[in-house]
Write a protein that holds these residues in place. Structure first.
Motif, PDB file in Angstrom:
ATOM      1  N   MET A 111       0.899  -1.253   0.017  1.00  7.51           N
ATOM      2  CA  MET A 111       0.171   0.075  -0.050  1.00  7.51           C
ATOM      3  C   MET A 111       1.079   1.178   0.070  1.00  7.51           C
ATOM      4  SD  MET A 111      -2.644   1.150   3.087  1.00  7.51           S
ATOM      5  CE  MET A 111      -0.980   1.546   4.257  1.00  7.51           C
ATOM      6  N   ALA A 112       1.613   1.388   0.874  1.00  4.65           N
ATOM      7  CA  ALA A 112       2.758   2.409   0.983  1.00  4.65           C
ATOM      8  C   ALA A 112       3.635   2.541  -0.288  1.00  4.65           C
ATOM      9  CB  ALA A 112       3.576   2.187   2.303  1.00  4.65           C
ATOM     10  N   LYS A 114       2.956   1.902  -3.401  1.00  2.33           N
ATOM     11  CA  LYS A 114       2.217   2.336  -4.615  1.00  2.33           C
ATOM     12  C   LYS A 114       1.726   3.802  -4.382  1.00  2.33           C
ATOM     13  CE  LYS A 114       1.813  -1.411  -6.915  1.00  2.33           C
ATOM     14  NZ  LYS A 114       2.261  -1.343  -8.496  1.00  2.33           N
ATOM     15  N   TRP A 115       1.392   4.224  -3.068  1.00  8.02           N
ATOM     16  CA  TRP A 115       0.961   5.449  -3.019  1.00  8.02           C
ATOM     17  C   TRP A 115       2.195   6.300  -3.029  1.00  8.02           C
ATOM     18  CZ3 TRP A 115      -2.717   4.631   1.689  1.00  8.02           C
ATOM     19  CH2 TRP A 115      -3.959   4.080   1.326  1.00  8.02           C
ATOM     20  N   LEU A 116       3.366   5.905  -2.699  1.00  9.30           N
ATOM     21  CA  LEU A 116       4.728   6.320  -2.695  1.00  9.30           C
ATOM     22  C   LEU A 116       4.932   6.682  -4.193  1.00  9.30           C
ATOM     23  CD1 LEU A 116       6.740   5.392   0.303  1.00  9.30           C
ATOM     24  CD2 LEU A 116       5.961   7.721  -0.028  1.00  9.30           C
ATOM     25  N   ASP A 117       4.719   5.468  -5.051  1.00  6.89           N
ATOM     26  CA  ASP A 117       5.105   5.684  -6.303  1.00  6.89           C
ATOM     27  C   ASP A 117       4.319   6.760  -7.036  1.00  6.89           C
ATOM     28  OD1 ASP A 117       7.096   3.777  -6.439  1.00  6.89           O
ATOM     29  OD2 ASP A 117       5.587   2.140  -6.993  1.00  6.89           O
ATOM     30  N   GLY A 118       2.819   6.965  -6.695  1.00  5.32           N
ATOM     31  CA  GLY A 118       2.254   8.105  -7.369  1.00  5.32           C
ATOM     32  C   GLY A 118       2.605   9.368  -6.960  1.00  5.32           C
ATOM     33  N   ILE A 294      -1.704   5.039  -7.608  1.00  2.62           N
ATOM     34  CA  ILE A 294      -2.327   5.376  -6.647  1.00  2.62           C
ATOM     35  C   ILE A 294      -3.763   4.297  -6.365  1.00  2.62           C
ATOM     36  CG2 ILE A 294      -3.675   7.289  -5.700  1.00  2.62           C
ATOM     37  CD1 ILE A 294      -2.153   9.144  -7.103  1.00  2.62           C
ATOM     38  N   SER A 295      -4.359   4.014  -7.510  1.00  2.90           N
ATOM     39  CA  SER A 295      -5.351   3.080  -7.335  1.00  2.90           C
ATOM     40  C   SER A 295      -5.159   1.936  -6.803  1.00  2.90           C
ATOM     41  CB  SER A 295      -6.055   2.954  -8.745  1.00  2.90           C
ATOM     42  OG  SER A 295      -7.136   1.895  -8.899  1.00  2.90           O
ATOM     43  N   ASP A 296      -3.840   1.251  -7.290  1.00  2.00           N
ATOM     44  CA  ASP A 296      -3.307  -0.083  -6.908  1.00  2.00           C
ATOM     45  C   ASP A 296      -2.883   0.213  -5.313  1.00  2.00           C
ATOM     46  OD1 ASP A 296      -3.130  -1.011  -9.415  1.00  2.00           O
ATOM     47  OD2 ASP A 296      -1.133  -0.648  -9.811  1.00  2.00           O
ATOM     48  N   GLY A 297      -2.457   1.137  -4.888  1.00  2.00           N
ATOM     49  CA  GLY A 297      -2.170   1.389  -3.376  1.00  2.00           C
ATOM     50  C   GLY A 297      -3.650   1.351  -2.643  1.00  2.00           C
ATOM     51  N   GLY A 302      -7.362  -1.927   0.912  1.00  2.00           N
ATOM     52  CA  GLY A 302      -8.526  -2.840   1.013  1.00  2.00           C
ATOM     53  C   GLY A 302      -7.959  -4.249   1.620  1.00  2.00           C
ATOM     54  N   ALA A 303      -6.933  -4.751   1.188  1.00  2.00           N
ATOM     55  CA  ALA A 303      -6.380  -5.923   1.421  1.00  2.00           C
ATOM     56  C   ALA A 303      -5.837  -5.985   2.937  1.00  2.00           C
ATOM     57  CB  ALA A 303      -5.134  -6.454   0.728  1.00  2.00           C
ATOM     58  N   ALA A 304      -5.138  -4.928   3.485  1.00  2.00           N
ATOM     59  CA  ALA A 304      -4.674  -4.618   4.716  1.00  2.00           C
ATOM     60  C   ALA A 304      -6.064  -4.450   5.676  1.00  2.00           C
ATOM     61  CB  ALA A 304      -4.053  -3.380   4.813  1.00  2.00           C
ATOM     62  N   SER A 305      -7.115  -3.802   5.275  1.00  2.00           N
ATOM     63  CA  SER A 305      -8.336  -3.737   5.955  1.00  2.00           C
ATOM     64  C   SER A 305      -8.948  -4.977   6.111  1.00  2.00           C
ATOM     65  CB  SER A 305      -9.427  -2.697   5.336  1.00  2.00           C
ATOM     66  OG  SER A 305      -8.605  -1.578   5.040  1.00  2.00           O
TER      67      SER A 305
END
Length: 422
Positions: A111-112, A114-118, A294-297, A302-305
């Protein structure tokens, strides 16, 4: 004594970092480490069972009946089957608890990432450059603090200001995601990151708080001790819309994550459409990857949730607890019928019950990886700090060789170095 001992241990244990330990010397290096162990939770059940054994030993009528192989137990096979079944259930449950723990850590890291990539793409696509700046302009460079030479008339913040906005939104998005995972809806547990300029000040000041507990009051105290640092903090306007919905109800934590993700996307699009910078000249197929990661993140969020909102099945957990206390009650009766010496009875009863309860607590510990009530849980403040440091790093590039006076290596010199020639 064990409760007091464990409380003292937690007062000195650092709940913000995972336990790293040295192996070797036959386990002696970790044998006497108490912080993070599960054996203290086997002491009280072991003492209760030992008390039952001693009471039966000194009750003459009961002790005489239990000692008689003809009138009581001729063979412990029936109880062995029950003990095997209980052991299998606990090992099976511990294995699944570890899978939840490992899956939670993997999902958070993805998650982190992917968001960092964005965030990185958004920053890099916006940066200006020239042939003398092969890595483009850094956020701290003088050129990044001035209007863009071509599109500056369109307005909007300069590249340095835009970098700060993107870093803030990504940091806030990640912090709100961690709050959702640890079931923390209090926005007061977000704080302005590193106000003193010391990057580790927030992480170092965190310490453990009290005995492990699932009570809301105790967990709230723990969250206040483990606030999540957000780059740029939380503005009054942001807090107002994140706090409640249009009718005044507290906004769910997952909705807050979705809201900030929307801000993230909107800010990137606004920069591309209406403001200065280099984003508008980036090839559309390449630019589309920015929104995809960002969408992948969010998918990994959701997987972590899934681990956070889905507890281990209650019937399984309940049945283990019932069987475990049946074992705790029957174990002294069986051992008293096999071992005649009162002292040895007490020792074997304590060890048998102690081991089962200590093993069971490992599963209790691992199946809730986000709740910060134990040193073995995932270090969410440390992970937030790691994201913040990576966001800072996105704006830093080395100075150009021309500005430092260093000579640029020619192609033949590079090949010579690779071949070991001088």
């Amino acid at each position: 004594l064990p409760i007091f001992l464990f409380g003292v241990v937690l007062q000195v244990a650092d709940l913000t970092r995972m336990i790293h330990y040295r192996k070797g010397w036959g386990g002696l290096l970790i044998l006497f480490r108490v912080a993070g162990t599960s054996w203290p939770f086997g002491i009280i059940p072991g003492l209760i069972s030992t008390g039952i054994s001693l009471a039966l030993s000194y009750w003459e009528w009961a002790d005489e009946k239990i000692r008689s192989r003809d009138e009581f137990i001729s063979h412990p096979y029936a109880f062995q089957l029950f003990a095997y079944l209980l052991g299998f259930l606990m090992v099976f449950r511990t294995n699944f608890a570890y899978q939840r723990y490992w899956e939670a850590m993997g999902a958070m890291q993805n998650m982190a990432a992917k968001w960092l990539d964005g965030a990185l793409m958004g920053i890099a696509f916006d940066a200006a450059g020239n042939p003398e700046r092969p890595y483009l302009e850094g956020a701290g460079d003088d050129a990044s603090k001035k209007p863009h030479p071509v599109s500056g008339a369109k307005g909007g913040p300069d590249h340095a200001g835009y970098f700060g906005e993107i870093a803030h939104l990504c940091s806030l998005l990640h912090a709100l995601a961690l709050q959702h995972l640890r079931c923390d809806s209090n926005l007061d547990n977000l704080e302005f990151a590193y106000p003193s300029g010391n990057m580790m000040s927030v992480a170092n000041k965190m310490s453990s708080f009290g005995l492990p507990s699932f009570s809301p009051a105790k967990m709230g105290d723990t969250y206040r001790q483990q606030k999540l640092p957000v780059l740029g903090g939380l503005s009054a306007a942001e807090r107002k819309v994140l706090e409640t919905d249009a009718v005044g109800h507290t906004l769910p934590t997952d909705a807050r994550v979705a809201m900030v993700e929307g801000w993230f996307m909107r800010r990137l699009i606004a920069r591309q459409k209406f403001e200065q910078g280099e984003s508008f000249v980036t090839s559309p197929p390449i630019l589309s990857r920015l929104y995809q990661v960002i969408s992948d993140g969010t998918l990994w969020f959701g997987a972590a949730s899934k681990v956070a909102i889905t507890p281990f099945p209650f019937p399984y957990h309940n049945l283990i607890a019932v069987f475990l206390w049946i074992y705790t009650t029957l174990c002294p009766v069986l051992i008293n019928g096999i071992i005649m010496d009162i002292g040895l009875r007490a020792v074997f009863v304590f060890v048998s019950v102690f081991c089962y309860h200590a093993l069971n607590h490992i599963g209790d510990n691992l199946e809730d990886p986000y709740l910060p009530y134990d040193p073995n849980e995932l270090p969410l403040p440390e992970l937030q700090h790691s994201v913040n440091m990576r966001l800072y790093a996105f704006g830093v590039v080395p100075a150009s060789p021309a500005s430092t006076g260093e000579k640029v290596l020619e192609v033949d010199m590079i090949h010579a170095k690779l071949n070991g020639k001088h």
